[in-house]
Write an enzyme that holds these catalytic residues in place. Structure first.
Site, PDB file in Angstrom:
ATOM      1  CG  ASP A  38      -1.978  -0.492   0.934  1.00 52.62           C
ATOM      2  OD1 ASP A  38      -2.145  -1.991  -0.226  1.00 52.62           O
ATOM      3  OD2 ASP A  38      -2.520  -1.224   2.162  1.00 52.62           O
ATOM      4  CG  LEU A  84     -13.115  -2.735  -3.313  1.00 48.83           C
ATOM      5  CD1 LEU A  84     -13.456  -3.786  -2.095  1.00 48.83           C
ATOM      6  CD2 LEU A  84     -14.698  -2.056  -3.931  1.00 48.83           C
ATOM      7  CE  LYS A 119     -10.661  -5.093   0.051  1.00 52.57           C
ATOM      8  NZ  LYS A 119      -9.328  -6.461  -0.018  1.00 52.57           N
ATOM      9  NE  ARG A 140      -8.508  -8.142  -9.230  1.00 54.68           N
ATOM     10  CZ  ARG A 140      -8.577  -7.435  -8.301  1.00 54.68           C
ATOM     11  NH1 ARG A 140      -9.943  -7.173  -7.416  1.00 54.68           N
ATOM     12  NH2 ARG A 140      -7.369  -7.929  -7.683  1.00 54.68           N
ATOM     13  CE  LYS A 290     -19.538  -4.713  -2.329  1.00 50.54           C
ATOM     14  NZ  LYS A 290     -20.053  -5.335  -2.832  1.00 50.54           N
TER      15      LYS A 290
HETATM   16  S1  IVH Z   1     -16.471  -5.747  -3.991  1.00 51.36           S
HETATM   17  C1  IVH Z   1     -16.266  -3.802  -7.622  1.00 51.36           C
HETATM   18  N1  IVH Z   1     -16.939  -6.394  -1.527  1.00 51.36           N
HETATM   19  O1  IVH Z   1     -11.246  -6.950  -2.679  1.00 51.36           O
HETATM   20  C2  IVH Z   1     -16.430  -4.168  -6.600  1.00 51.36           C
HETATM   21  N2  IVH Z   1     -14.700  -6.940  -2.893  1.00 51.36           N
HETATM   22  O2  IVH Z   1      -9.603  -4.631  -3.408  1.00 51.36           O
HETATM   23  C3  IVH Z   1     -15.703  -5.192  -6.501  1.00 51.36           C
HETATM   24  N3  IVH Z   1     -13.222  -8.439  -2.115  1.00 51.36           N
HETATM   25  O3  IVH Z   1     -11.012  -7.580  -6.252  1.00 51.36           O
HETATM   26  C4  IVH Z   1     -15.688  -5.417  -5.244  1.00 51.36           C
HETATM   27  N4  IVH Z   1     -14.450  -8.977  -0.248  1.00 51.36           N
HETATM   28  O4  IVH Z   1     -11.289  -9.894  -4.266  1.00 51.36           O
HETATM   29  C5  IVH Z   1     -16.231  -6.838  -3.268  1.00 51.36           C
HETATM   30  N5  IVH Z   1     -16.990  -7.823   0.380  1.00 51.36           N
HETATM   31  C6  IVH Z   1     -16.260  -7.799  -0.783  1.00 51.36           C
HETATM   32  C7  IVH Z   1     -14.645  -8.406  -0.760  1.00 51.36           C
HETATM   33  C8  IVH Z   1     -14.282  -8.040  -2.458  1.00 51.36           C
HETATM   34  C9  IVH Z   1     -12.627  -8.981  -0.691  1.00 51.36           C
HETATM   35  C10 IVH Z   1     -11.369  -7.945  -3.077  1.00 51.36           C
HETATM   36  C11 IVH Z   1     -12.263  -8.817  -4.411  1.00 51.36           C
HETATM   37  C12 IVH Z   1     -11.957  -7.204  -4.520  1.00 51.36           C
HETATM   38  C13 IVH Z   1     -10.688  -6.433  -3.692  1.00 51.36           C
HETATM   39  C14 IVH Z   1      -9.891  -5.224  -5.042  1.00 51.36           C
END
Ligand code: IVH
Length: 697
Positions: A38, A84, A119, A140, A290
Site C-alpha cells: 500500500d 477497490l 472484506k 479476476r 457500497k
Molecule cells: S466488491 C466493484 N466486496 O477485494 C467492486 N470485494 O481489493 C468489486 N473483496 O477484487 C469488489 N471482499 O476480490 C468486494 N465484500 C467484498 C469483498 C471484496 C473481498 C476483494 C475482491 C476485490 C478486492 C479489492
C-alpha cells in the site's frame, strides 16, 4: 525532487509494483507485506498527483491485479472485474460519503445508505450462470481477462451447479474463494515437508488455479458472494436487494452484510466486525462499503480501476511486543544479503510469529535494532511480519555489525552505488547462490524440468555432478552411478533424464529468464527476444552495451547524478525496446562482463538450441491490420491493448495514417480520433475491442 528524478522513481515504482503483483497474484509467493505494498501504491499516487505529465502508460494505478499466468485458458470478462480504493481512517470514510454526495449533487437532508460487509482475504472469482446453470468460472486476472477455473470451481461445495428459483437468463455471481483458517492450518500440516503456503489467501489461490481439478477437489475451498457482473436482468434495485436475491439463488452471502444509513452507522458496524475479527473462521482485512441504490451506483461509475460507489476500509495492522533474539543474514539467488530478525515467538492476530524481515542494513540502522531489544512487531493480514520500532534498551548492547563478507562463501559483500542492498560478490562460487540459481533455472517459470526438485539438486550438487546449468544436460553420463544410489530406481532415473532431454530446444525467453540475470524477469526476457529473436543476439547486445558504457564518460563539471542519467538514457536507447530500461541493460552488461558467466553461457548453448523466438499469434479478424489505440482505456493499460493486438496478429501503431485499419478510441480521445473520422477509418470503442479479442478466443 526534480522532474527527472520523479520520472525515474515512477519507472522504478511501476516495475516494482508490477513485480509484486506477479509474486502475489501469479506465483502466490508475496515478498512484501500488504502495508508495504500500500505504501508503494500511495507513493506512486502522490508522485502522479504532483507530476501529472509524467503518468506512465503502465501506471500501477491503472492496472487491476496482474495479467493471468500461462497455464489456464484465458477468459475475457463480459464486465470488467474491478478493484477497490482503500480507506484507513474514519475521516477517509466520511470523505467517501461526502464525495458521493457531491458527485450526485444530493442535498444535505438526503440520506446516503451504504451496505457494509467484511472484506474477505481470498481470491475473487466470477461465476457465470446461463438459464440457471453454471457454465463458466473465471478468476479476476487483470480485470479484463481472467483464467478459466470452471472445472475447479465445480468441486467447491458452496457453489451450486444450478440456481434455485427464478434466476435471470444470464447472471454472473462474483465473490471470493477463500480457505478457512482451520482448514489452512490442517492443509499446511498435511503438506509439511513439501511446499507449504504462507497464508490462507495463497493457499486458496494455489488450490483454485490448478490445471488438475482433482487437486482443487481435495482442498477445502469455500465461497462468499459479494456482487455480480453481467446480468440479463438485475434482481433488485439496491445492493442489499440483489445480495438477498443471490442468497435466495442458493449462494452463500455474508451474515455480516448490513445496510447502514450514514457514515457514522457504517463506522459502528466496522468496529463491530473488527472486534469479532480474531474469532472469525476466515481471514478478513477490512470492511467494504457500497452505495446501496443501484441507480446511484450507475451514475457514480468508476475511475480507472475502482468504482466511485464503493470503498474498502482496511483494518490497521495487528501488533505485538516481543524480544529480538538475533539478526541472521540470508543470502538470496542473486547474492542479496537479507537480514532476518529471529524473535521470541509471539502470537499476532492468531498466528505465531518467530521471524520478521529487516529488509536491509539501512532498516536496521533506522530502527536502531540490536539483538536483545524489546521490539514492536506488526503483521498486516499478510506474509512477512515487520519490526515497527525498538521499545526499550534495558542495558547497553553493542550495535549490530553488518557483515562485510558473505556468511556462506566468505566472498566480499558490497553495496553498489545508488543501491540499498548489499550483495555477495561470490556469484557461482557461493554455494547458496549456486543452489538457488540452479533451482531457479529448472523452476516452473523457467525451464520447468519435472522431477528436478530441491532435494535432487542438493544431492547432485553434493556429488559434484552439477555446478552450472549446462551440467544438467550432461547428467545422463551419471546414469549408472545414480542407479546405485538409494531412492533411485530405473523408472525414476529414466523419467528424470527424459524430462531433461525434452528441454534441449527450450523456449528462448524461459532460458534467458532461467539464468537469473538481475532485473530480467520473464516479461522482460520476452520483450527482449521479441526484438532480438535469439540468445546469441542478446549476447551481442550485451557486448554493445558494454561498449556504450565505455564510450560514455563523465565530462568536466558534471555531477554524478547527471552523468548516471545520461548514461542510463544512452543504454536504454541502445536497447530500443519499449518497457526495457537501463537497469536491464546494465544487468546484461554486468553479467557478460564476468568471464565465468560467458563461459557458463557458452557451455549452456553448446547443450541446448532454443529455436528463434516467435511471438505466437492467433488468427483473428484483425490479423495483418494496423491498429492505433488512443484516449484513456479503462479496463486495460495501453501496453496490454497493444499486446493483445500483437497476439491477434495485428500491428499497434502510434499515429493515425491512411495505412491505419482500425482506431480503438477510449475516453477523451482527441486528434487521432478526429483524423480517423476524416480518413474514414473504422473506429471501435474499448468495449468493442474487448469483443474482438473475445471472438478470437
Ligand atoms: S466488491 C466493484 N466486496 O477485494 C467492486 N470485494 O481489493 C468489486 N473483496 O477484487 C469488489 N471482499 O476480490 C468486494 N465484500 C467484498 C469483498 C471484496 C473481498 C476483494 C475482491 C476485490 C478486492 C479489492
Amino acid at each position: 525532487m526534480t522532474p527527472d528524478q520523479a520520472a525515474d522513481r515512477l519507472a522504478i515504482l511501476a516495475a516494482e509494483i508490477a513485480r509484486h503483483n506477479r509474486l502475489y497474484h501469479d506465483q502466490d509467493a508475496p515478498e512484501i507485506s500488504d502495508a508495504d505494498y500500500d505504501a508503494l501504491m500511495r507513493e506512486n499516487a502522490a508522485l502522479e498527483g504532483a507530476y501529472p505529465d509524467l503518468v506512465r502508460a503502465d501506471s500501477p494505478a491503472r492496472q487491476v491485479g496482474v495479467a493471468p499466468s500461462g497455464h489456464l485458458a484465458k477468459v475475457p470478462h463480459a464486465k470488467p472485474m474491478l478493484s477497490l480504493d482503500n480507506a484507513f481512517a474514519d475521516a477517509e470514510v466520511e470523505e467517501f460519503v461526502a464525495r458521493v454526495r457531491r458527485f450526485l449533487a444530493l442535498p444535505d437532508d438526503v440520506e446516503v445508505a451504504l451496505t457494509a460487509e467484511p472484506k474477505i482475504d481470498g481470491l475473487s472469482c466470477s461465476l457465470r450462470y446461463e438459464q440457471g446453470r453454471l457454465v463458466q468460472a473465471a478468476t479476476r486476472g487483470d480485470g479484463a481477462i481472467g483464467e478459466d477455473v470452471t472445472a475447479n470451481v465445480r468441486t467447491i461445495a458452496d457453489i451450486p451447479e444450478t440456481l434455485q428459483g427464478e434466476a435471470p437468463d444470464v447472471f454472473e455471481v462474483r465473490g471470493e474463494v477463500y480457505m478457512a483458517k482451520s482448514d489452512f492450518a490442517a492443509l499446511n500440516e498435511a503438506l509439511a515437508g513439501t511446499r507449504v503456503f504462507a497464508n490462507p489467501r495463497n493457499a486458496a489461490a494455489g488450490s483454485l488455479r490448478q490445471k488438475d481439478a482433482k487437486i482443487t477437489a481435495a482442498r477445502p475451498l469455500r465461497f462468499l458472494a459479494h456482487g455480480w457482473g453481467e446480468a440479463s436482468a438485475v434482481p433488485g434495485e439496491t445492493q442489499l436487494g440483489v445480495m438477498d436475491a443471490i442468497r435466495a439463488f442458493g449462494l452463500p452471502v455474508s451474515d455480516l452484510l448490513v445496510r447502514c444509513t450514514s457514515a457514522a452507522d457504517a463506522l459502528s458496524h466496522y468496529r463491530q466486525i473488527e472486534a469479532g475479527r480474531a474469532t472469525m473462521p476466515f481471514d478478513i482485512d477490512g470492511v467494504v462499503y457500497k452505495v446501496d441504490r443501484l441507480d446511484w451506483q450507475q451514475r457514480l461509475g468508476q475511475v480507472a480501476r475502482a468504482p466511485r460507489w464503493a470503498i474498502a476500509h482496511k483494518f490497521p495492522a495487528e501488533r505485538a511486543q516481543t524480544i529480538l533474539n538475533a539478526i541472521d543474514i540470508q543470502v538470496g539467488r542473486t547474492g542479496k544479503l537479507t537480514p532476518v530478525a529471529r524473535l521470541e515467538p509471539v502470537t499476532v492476530g492468531g498466528v505465531v510469529v518467530s521471524n520478521a524481515t529487516l529488509h536491509n542494513a539501512d532498516e536496521i540502522e533506522r530502527l536502531g535494532a540490536r539483538p536483545g531489544d524489546r521490539v514492536l512487531i506488526q503483521r498486516a493480514g499478510d506474509v512477512i511480519p515487520q519490526i515497527v520500532e525498538v521499545l526499550t534498551r534495558d542495558e547497553e548492547r553493542p550495535a549490530f555489525v553488518y557483515p562485510t563478507h558473505c556468511p556462506v562463501c566468505g566472498s566480499e559483500a558490497v553495496r553498489e552505488e545508488g543501491e540499498v542492498d548489499i550483495r555477495c560478490t561470490g556469484g557461482l562460487i557461493c554455494a547458496v547462490q549456486r543452489f538457488e540459481r540452479l533451482r531457479h533455472f529448472v523452476s516452473r517459470g523457467a525451464l520447468d524440468i519435472d522431477g528436478l526438485g530441491e532435494k535432487t539438486i542438493d544431492e547432485f550438487l553434493a556429488l559434484g555432478w552439477i555446478k552450472e546449468p549446462a551440467d544438467i544436460f550432461r547428467l545422463s553420463a551419471h546414469r549408472e552411478a545414480l542407479l546405485e544410489r538409494e531412492g533411485w530406481k530405473a523408472v525414476s532415473v529414466d523419467k528424470l533424464l527424459a524430462a531433461i532431454e525434452a528441454k534441449r530446444a527450450p523456449d528462448a525467453a524461459r532460458l534467458l529468464f532461467g539464468l537469473g540475470i538481475r532485473h530480467t524477469g520473464i516479461v522482460t526476457a520476452r520483450d527482449l527476444l521479441k526484438r532480438y529473436a535469439t540468445l546469441p543476439a542478446i549476447a551481442v547486445l550485451a557486448g554493445e552495451i558494454i561498449g556504450v558504457r565505455d564510450a560514455t564518460q563523465p565530462v568536466l563539471g558534471e555531477t554524478n547524478a547527471r552523468f548516471r542519467n545520461r548514461l542510463d538514457k544512452a543504454v536504454a536507447e541502445h536497447i530500443g525496446v519499449e518497457n526495457v530500461g537501463a537497469a536491464v541493460g546494465h544487468a546484461l552488461a554486468d553479467f557478460f562482463h564476468e568471464p565465468h558467466n560467458v563461459a557458463l553461457w557458452d557451455d549452456l548453448l553448446a547443450e541446448v538450441t532454443p529455436p528463434p523466438f516467435v511471438v505466437e499469434t492467433q488468427a483473428s479478424e484483425v490479423s495483418g491490420q494496423t491498429i492505433v489505440f488512443t484516449g484513456k482505456l479503462v479496463t486495460m493499460s495501453r501496453d496490454e491493448a497493444k499486446a493483445q493486438a500483437e497476439r491477434l496478429g495485428a500491428k499497434a501503431a502510434g499515429s493515425v495514417s491512411k495505412a491505419t485499419d482500425l482506431v480503438v478510441a477510449g475516453a477523451d480521445a482527441g486528434s487521432k480520433l478526429k483524423k480517423a473520422a476524416e480518413f474514414g477509418i473504422r473506429i471501435a470503442t474499448e468495449e468493442e475491442w474487448a469483443e474482438i479479442v473475445a471472438r478470437a478466443g
